[in-house]
Enzyme design. Structure first.
Site: not given
Length: 277
Positions: A148, A223, A256
């Site tokens: 991320s 995600d 995620h």
């Protein structure tokens, strides 16, 4: 520099360690974690850097991913910095995506952030000087990966230091921070409103340069931050136009979380070890 060992755990034959120290680059006390494989055969040990995402510390990857099994299997050390400067005297924001826990791996130029938010220098210079002192038989070979915001950091640091890092990989990275809400918010605060200055910290711009290390990216199709924050089109188009070696994999059903990371971590370690050995 005075390092203090604050934790050490046996894991898969190696050692998972956590240190504290005062950072000159960040002007505050910091922690980082490092895994050292057993190295029973006394071989040269390469080093992989892991950069974590928004709200994380160095504990998230070390405690949730199970990476130690792979690091021991491949006999590679893994360095895990924190995600930002910390402390009562360090500038912060009420929002979770700015300030402490959200350093974005850059060097801030704007007040009140500039004094402490120099994560790029912290990693590329300060921790880089520390790592060889902790890795027995360090080979000098390094690669970098992250998740991320940390995927953004791995790409930016890896490409800005292309001669140093053998490979770069990322899970669900912020690929075009100048064009998505997380990046626009952070860059406006840390770097100011001159968008020309943002290009230095945007992977979609850096990938235009020649001679970048090979790159692997894995993105979960389910995600909740995709595609709004994790849009890939600009990055991939720029990479293709400049003949960069990029493998981008979108995985159906994955989100995620660290469940996603743990699932595909073996693929990433295998990728890195092709270039580290």
């Amino acid at each position: 520099m005075s390092l203090k060992l604050i934790e050490k755990h046996r894991s898969f034959g190696g050692e998972q360690c956590k240190y504290s120290h005062y950072s000159e680059a960040l002007q505050c006390d910091m922690t980082f974690s490092i895994y050292l494989p057993s190295n029973k055969e006394m071989k040269k040990i390469p080093l992989i850097w892991w950069l974590s995402g928004l709200t994380c510390t160095d504990d998230n990857f070390s405690q949730k991913s199970g990476f130690q099994r792979l690091a021991e299997k491949y006999q590679v050390a893994v360095m895990i910095p924190d995600t930002s400067p910390r402390g009562d005297d360090v500038a912060d924001d009420e929002a979770w995506d700015l300030g402490q826990g959200a350093g974005f791996y850059l060097n801030a130029t704007q007040d009140p952030w500039a004094k402490h938010y120099n994560m790029y220098t912290y990693i590329v210079e300060e921790l880089t000087a520390i790592a060889p002192t902790l890795v027995p038989n360090f080979s000098g070979e390094e690669s970098i990966m992250g998740h991320s915001m940390g995927g953004h950091g791995a790409l930016v640091i890896g490409m800005k230091n292309a001669a140093r890092f053998k490979a770069i990989s990322a899970f669900a990275p912020i690929l075009s921070p100048s064009h998505v809400p997380w990046g626009i918010k952070a860059f406006s605060a840390y770097l100011g409103e001159d968008k020309a200055s943002w290009k230095e910290w945007d992977a979609s711009e850096l990938v235009k340069e020649t001679g970048m290390p090979p790159i692997l990216i894995t993105q979960g199709a389910q995600d909740t931050f995709y595609p709004e924050q994790l849009e890939e089109t600009i990055f991939l188009e720029n990479a293709r136009e400049n003949n960069q070696e990029v493998s981008y994999n979108k995985e159906e059903g994955y989100d995620h979380s660290y469940f996603f990371i743990a699932t595909f971590l073996d693929d990433h370690f295998s990728f890195h070890m092709k270039y580290l050995r």
